[in-house]
Design a protein around this motif. Structure first.
Motif, PDB file in Angstrom:
ATOM      1  N   LEU A  17       4.744 -62.547  29.776  1.00 39.71           N
ATOM      2  CA  LEU A  17       4.881 -61.828  31.038  1.00 39.71           C
ATOM      3  C   LEU A  17       3.616 -61.104  31.478  1.00 39.71           C
ATOM      4  CD1 LEU A  17       8.454 -60.298  30.472  1.00 39.71           C
ATOM      5  CD2 LEU A  17       7.842 -62.310  31.816  1.00 39.71           C
ATOM      6  N   THR A  18       2.513 -61.272  30.750  1.00 34.79           N
ATOM      7  CA  THR A  18       1.282 -60.586  31.147  1.00 34.79           C
ATOM      8  C   THR A  18       0.637 -61.283  32.349  1.00 34.79           C
ATOM      9  OG1 THR A  18      -0.009 -61.863  29.547  1.00 34.79           O
ATOM     10  CG2 THR A  18       0.766 -59.703  28.852  1.00 34.79           C
ATOM     11  N   ILE A  19      -0.056 -60.486  33.141  1.00 33.71           N
ATOM     12  CA  ILE A  19      -0.807 -60.978  34.292  1.00 33.71           C
ATOM     13  C   ILE A  19      -2.285 -60.825  33.977  1.00 33.71           C
ATOM     14  CG2 ILE A  19      -1.314 -60.677  36.745  1.00 33.71           C
ATOM     15  CD1 ILE A  19       1.498 -61.709  36.266  1.00 33.71           C
ATOM     16  N   ASN A  20      -3.037 -61.895  34.162  1.00 34.66           N
ATOM     17  CA  ASN A  20      -4.471 -61.882  33.850  1.00 34.66           C
ATOM     18  C   ASN A  20      -5.301 -61.737  35.113  1.00 34.66           C
ATOM     19  OD1 ASN A  20      -3.184 -64.175  31.794  1.00 34.66           O
ATOM     20  ND2 ASN A  20      -4.487 -62.662  30.807  1.00 34.66           N
ATOM     21  N   GLY A  21      -6.312 -60.895  35.034  1.00 33.40           N
ATOM     22  CA  GLY A  21      -7.203 -60.705  36.172  1.00 33.40           C
ATOM     23  C   GLY A  21      -8.171 -59.570  35.899  1.00 33.40           C
ATOM     24  N   PRO A  22      -9.016 -59.240  36.874  1.00 30.37           N
ATOM     25  CA  PRO A  22      -9.958 -58.131  36.696  1.00 30.37           C
ATOM     26  C   PRO A  22      -9.205 -56.808  36.705  1.00 30.37           C
ATOM     27  CG  PRO A  22     -10.009 -58.896  38.953  1.00 30.37           C
ATOM     28  CD  PRO A  22      -9.103 -59.839  38.219  1.00 30.37           C
ATOM     29  N   ALA A  23      -9.756 -55.800  36.041  1.00 30.12           N
ATOM     30  CA  ALA A  23      -9.080 -54.503  35.975  1.00 30.12           C
ATOM     31  C   ALA A  23     -10.096 -53.378  36.017  1.00 30.12           C
ATOM     32  CB  ALA A  23      -8.235 -54.406  34.703  1.00 30.12           C
ATOM     33  N   ALA A  24      -9.603 -52.195  36.393  1.00 30.66           N
ATOM     34  CA  ALA A  24     -10.481 -51.037  36.561  1.00 30.66           C
ATOM     35  C   ALA A  24     -11.199 -50.673  35.268  1.00 30.66           C
ATOM     36  CB  ALA A  24      -9.661 -49.845  37.067  1.00 30.66           C
ATOM     37  N   GLY A  25     -10.589 -50.962  34.122  1.00 33.91           N
ATOM     38  CA  GLY A  25     -11.177 -50.600  32.844  1.00 33.91           C
ATOM     39  C   GLY A  25     -12.521 -51.247  32.567  1.00 33.91           C
TER      40      GLY A  25
ATOM     41  N   LEU B 155     -18.949 -68.861  34.842  1.00 29.17           N
ATOM     42  CA  LEU B 155     -19.753 -70.008  35.277  1.00 29.17           C
ATOM     43  C   LEU B 155     -19.763 -70.190  36.794  1.00 29.17           C
ATOM     44  CD1 LEU B 155     -18.813 -72.629  32.522  1.00 29.17           C
ATOM     45  CD2 LEU B 155     -21.046 -71.543  32.871  1.00 29.17           C
ATOM     46  N   ILE B 156     -18.753 -69.614  37.502  1.00 30.98           N
ATOM     47  CA  ILE B 156     -18.693 -69.825  38.955  1.00 30.98           C
ATOM     48  C   ILE B 156     -18.732 -68.527  39.759  1.00 30.98           C
ATOM     49  CG2 ILE B 156     -17.508 -72.040  38.753  1.00 30.98           C
ATOM     50  CD1 ILE B 156     -14.905 -70.649  39.465  1.00 30.98           C
ATOM     51  N   GLY B 157     -19.037 -67.398  39.107  1.00 29.47           N
ATOM     52  CA  GLY B 157     -19.246 -66.174  39.875  1.00 29.47           C
ATOM     53  C   GLY B 157     -18.167 -65.130  39.772  1.00 29.47           C
ATOM     54  N   GLY B 158     -17.254 -65.243  38.809  1.00 35.08           N
ATOM     55  CA  GLY B 158     -16.144 -64.302  38.717  1.00 35.08           C
ATOM     56  C   GLY B 158     -16.395 -63.149  37.755  1.00 35.08           C
ATOM     57  N   LEU B 159     -15.579 -62.119  37.883  1.00 33.49           N
ATOM     58  CA  LEU B 159     -15.579 -60.987  36.963  1.00 33.49           C
ATOM     59  C   LEU B 159     -14.932 -61.385  35.638  1.00 33.49           C
ATOM     60  CD1 LEU B 159     -14.375 -58.160  39.364  1.00 33.49           C
ATOM     61  CD2 LEU B 159     -16.421 -57.985  37.953  1.00 33.49           C
ATOM     62  N   PRO B 160     -15.156 -60.621  34.571  1.00 33.77           N
ATOM     63  CA  PRO B 160     -14.375 -60.845  33.352  1.00 33.77           C
ATOM     64  C   PRO B 160     -12.926 -60.426  33.577  1.00 33.77           C
ATOM     65  CG  PRO B 160     -15.773 -58.911  33.105  1.00 33.77           C
ATOM     66  CD  PRO B 160     -16.166 -59.562  34.392  1.00 33.77           C
ATOM     67  N   MET B 161     -12.014 -61.071  32.876  1.00 37.87           N
ATOM     68  CA  MET B 161     -10.591 -60.776  33.046  1.00 37.87           C
ATOM     69  C   MET B 161     -10.020 -60.173  31.773  1.00 37.87           C
ATOM     70  SD  MET B 161      -8.684 -64.480  32.729  1.00 37.87           S
ATOM     71  CE  MET B 161      -9.823 -65.291  33.858  1.00 37.87           C
ATOM     72  N   ILE B 162      -8.903 -59.489  31.953  1.00 38.69           N
ATOM     73  CA  ILE B 162      -8.107 -59.012  30.823  1.00 38.69           C
ATOM     74  C   ILE B 162      -6.640 -59.268  31.152  1.00 38.69           C
ATOM     75  CG2 ILE B 162      -9.767 -57.198  30.281  1.00 38.69           C
ATOM     76  CD1 ILE B 162      -7.671 -55.197  31.393  1.00 38.69           C
ATOM     77  N   SER B 163      -5.779 -59.014  30.182  1.00 30.91           N
ATOM     78  CA  SER B 163      -4.345 -58.944  30.451  1.00 30.91           C
ATOM     79  C   SER B 163      -4.094 -57.538  30.963  1.00 30.91           C
ATOM     80  CB  SER B 163      -3.544 -59.216  29.175  1.00 30.91           C
ATOM     81  OG  SER B 163      -3.825 -60.500  28.672  1.00 30.91           O
ATOM     82  N   ASP B 164      -3.750 -57.412  32.238  1.00 31.69           N
ATOM     83  CA  ASP B 164      -3.723 -56.103  32.896  1.00 31.69           C
ATOM     84  C   ASP B 164      -2.342 -55.468  32.805  1.00 31.69           C
ATOM     85  OD1 ASP B 164      -4.812 -54.022  34.695  1.00 31.69           O
ATOM     86  OD2 ASP B 164      -3.303 -54.830  36.061  1.00 31.69           O
ATOM     87  N   ILE B 165      -2.279 -54.231  32.342  1.00 34.83           N
ATOM     88  CA  ILE B 165      -1.002 -53.557  32.132  1.00 34.83           C
ATOM     89  C   ILE B 165      -0.333 -53.171  33.448  1.00 34.83           C
ATOM     90  CG2 ILE B 165      -2.102 -51.299  31.871  1.00 34.83           C
ATOM     91  CD1 ILE B 165       1.094 -52.574  30.107  1.00 34.83           C
ATOM     92  N   ILE B 166      -1.105 -52.801  34.466  1.00 35.36           N
ATOM     93  CA  ILE B 166      -0.506 -52.366  35.733  1.00 35.36           C
ATOM     94  C   ILE B 166       0.256 -53.514  36.398  1.00 35.36           C
ATOM     95  CG2 ILE B 166      -1.000 -51.514  38.055  1.00 35.36           C
ATOM     96  CD1 ILE B 166      -3.378 -49.999  36.894  1.00 35.36           C
ATOM     97  N   ARG B 167      -0.425 -54.647  36.567  1.00 34.82           N
ATOM     98  CA  ARG B 167       0.234 -55.797  37.198  1.00 34.82           C
ATOM     99  C   ARG B 167       1.301 -56.401  36.289  1.00 34.82           C
ATOM    100  NH1 ARG B 167      -5.551 -57.940  38.782  1.00 34.82           N
ATOM    101  NH2 ARG B 167      -6.031 -56.029  37.659  1.00 34.82           N
ATOM    102  N   SER B 168       1.060 -56.367  34.978  1.00 34.12           N
ATOM    103  CA  SER B 168       2.045 -56.927  34.048  1.00 34.12           C
ATOM    104  C   SER B 168       3.342 -56.110  34.062  1.00 34.12           C
ATOM    105  CB  SER B 168       1.476 -56.974  32.630  1.00 34.12           C
ATOM    106  OG  SER B 168       0.320 -57.781  32.573  1.00 34.12           O
TER     107      SER B 168
END
Length: 531
Positions: free
Chosen positions: A72-80, A308-321
């Motif tokens: 159920l985790t959501i992956n994406g960029p996060a404030a941390g 490789l294509i210009g994105g931020l690093p991602m994490i499993s984000d607790i807020i969206r998850s």
């Protein structure tokens, strides 16, 4: 408490899609509404183009969701990660923002390789090595930095370059010099973020903040002001989404600053992902457990593609998850749908994104920073014990005064020193002693000998993970010496999960001293530490 049987858990894969597509699509759409402003805000605050966060969220949803070890985790960029990425852009670019961006993309790619290796070599559990209060201190420091930097954006003022403390010291001047129109949009956004949740609407507060910002920006004709000059006012997204695809520059691969960025991105990203995945497992009504090693590998693969294509690093984000769980998601397909809807929106409705004022995004980030460093966090840490508050504050000061890696290291060193001062023998500091004995067919006793600490309990954690479900487990602490808060918290969570799956857990042993009235405070047991 209502416990759902594991036999009723949703199916996975294509069978899960067929079974749960309605609930997952609905949740994915609602998560998209939260993700869009956060992706844009985190990107701009990190010194990346606005589309970078969207690229990452799309990859996190459509790719990582298919290979991850979580449900159920959501992956994406996060404030941390704002502090880490912005620091890398500034250190590597040396005044050239675009060059710093491309060097940082290279650092993300190299960091992703480390994450993949960590996952493949089963190192996902190493997140347990970090004391709970040190992790909270790291996040609180990140929150303070976000508030300090984004407050100037909220006021429509560009501060003079300088240290973090210089940026903080300039806030009163920015208040006196603020752009009234931008300040109105920002403070209205903050008010909405505070009041809107009290209404109980399913529409995320961040969406209302963005819509209100668009309306006032149109009313004040801020787009015209943005064209005339001065600091950026609106989200600078190009008409063609593909125009913001950039490629990494590895020419600083052999510099110290590059590897500092690599280690920081890898460490903070991995730690936040593992902590978030573990926290989301606690929220899962079906009590499913994430495969942290597989999840870390998947996040690493996603970061490699994003870098490789210009994105931020991602994490499993607790807020969206957390929102994903609340919205009724059943499987990882909700993460996939959130990425798919983001892709469709950014391609079809680019003009809407271009009409969002940066002040609205800054308000969202300042509110997010406040949640990371609120007085309530300080109070909760103090409740656990004075030594926890001390480590927490030392970590915050260390991060603010130096950098994130040094601050976290300082917090860990202080924790080790506290354990030694309490009588833990040096050879027990990193090595735990315990036995597992089977009393009968249904009862197992885990007997602790000496101290159980954040720095040594990983073997115990691995051993407990391999125990058969549905038994009675007795934790015998009568031969123990010091059990710290991190281990007490772990055993508490383990007991909840084990009992949710039909087992029973008991504790044996009397504490001579607890270091606060909190149920999970560190404690000295009856035995002496002589291992």
């Amino acid at each position: 408490m209502n416990k759902l049987s594991l036999s009723t858990s949703p199916k996975t894969g294509l069978a899960g899609l067929k079974e749960n597509w309605r609930s997952d699509l609905q949740s994915g759409f609602l998560v998209f509404l939260i993700a869009l402003p956060l992706c844009l805000g985190v990107s701009v605050a990190s010194g990346f183009p606005p589309s970078a966060g969207i690229i990452t969220a799309i990859i996190g949803g459509m790719l990582v969701s298919r290979i991850s070890g979580s449900y159920l985790t959501i992956n994406g960029p996060a404030a941390g990660l704002i502090v880490v990425v912005l620091g890398a852009v500034q250190a590597l670019g040396e005044g050239d923002a675009l060059a710093g961006y491309r060097y940082t993309l290279a650092a993300i790619v190299v960091a992703s390789v480390l994450q993949i290796l960590m996952g493949r070599f089963k190192m996902g559990q190493l997140s347990s090595f970090f004391p709970t209060s040190v992790v909270h201190g790291m996040l609180a420091a990140i929150g303070i930095i976000i508030i300090a930097t984004q407050t100037h954006v909220m006021l429509g003022v560009t501060p003079q370059p300088g240290s973090l403390f210089s940026i903080i010291a300039q806030i009163p001047h920015s208040l006196l010099s603020m752009n009234a129109k931008i300040g109105l949009i920002s403070f209205l956004g903050l008010l909405i973020l505070i009041v809107w949740p009290l209404i109980g609407s399913k529409i995320p507060a961040a969406v209302i903040v963005v819509l209100a910002g668009i309306l006032f920006a149109w009313h004040f004709d801020l787009a015209k002001d943005a064209v005339i000059g001065g600091p950026k006012i609106m989200v600078p997204l190009p008409d063609n989404f593909l125009a913001d695809f950039y490629f990494p520059d590895f020419s600083k691969l052999f510099t110290v600053a590059f590897w500092e960025a690599v280690i920081a991105i890898s460490l903070v990203g991995s730690l936040e992902s593992m902590l978030s995945a573990t926290a989301v497992d606690k929220l899962d009504p079906y009590k499913r457990t994430s495969d942290l090693d597989r999840d870390l590998t998947a996040v690493g693969i996603g970061n490699m593609v994003a870098g490789l294509i210009g994105g931020l690093p991602m994490i499993s984000d607790i807020i969206r998850s957390s929102a994903n769980v609340r919205n009724g998601a059943k499987t990882a397909w909700a993460n996939f749908f959130h990425g798919l809807v983001l892709l469709l929106f950014v391609v079809l409705f680019t003009g809407v994104i271009q009409s969002i004022p940066l002040a609205s995004l800054a308000a969202i980030l300042v509110y997010t920073g406040y949640r990371l460093a609120s007085p309530e966090i300080f109070y909760r840490v103090r409740e656990v014990g004075k030594e926890q508050l001390f480590m927490f504050v030392v970590t915050i000061i260390g991060v603010l005064a130096t950098d994130l890696l040094i601050g976290v290291t300082l917090g860990i060193v202080v924790k080790l020193a506290i354990n030694l001062a309490r009588g833990v023998w040096p050879n027990n500091l990193f090595k735990i002693h315990f036995t597992i004995q089977q009393q009968d067919n249904d009862t197992l006793t885990i007997k602790l000998l000496g101290s159980a600490l954040f720095s040594n309990f990983l073997p115990l954690k691995k051993a407990l993970a391999q125990l058969e479900k549905g038994k009675t487990i007795i934790f015998d602490f009568s031969g123990g010496y010091l059990i710290d808060h991190t281990v007490m918290e772990f055993i508490h969570d383990y007991r909840q999960n084990y009992e949710a799956q039909g087992g029973q857990c008991q504790k044996v042993g009397k504490a001579l001293e607890t270091f606060s009235d909190h149920a999970l405070a560190a404690r000295l047991m009856t035995a002496d530490d002589r291992k």
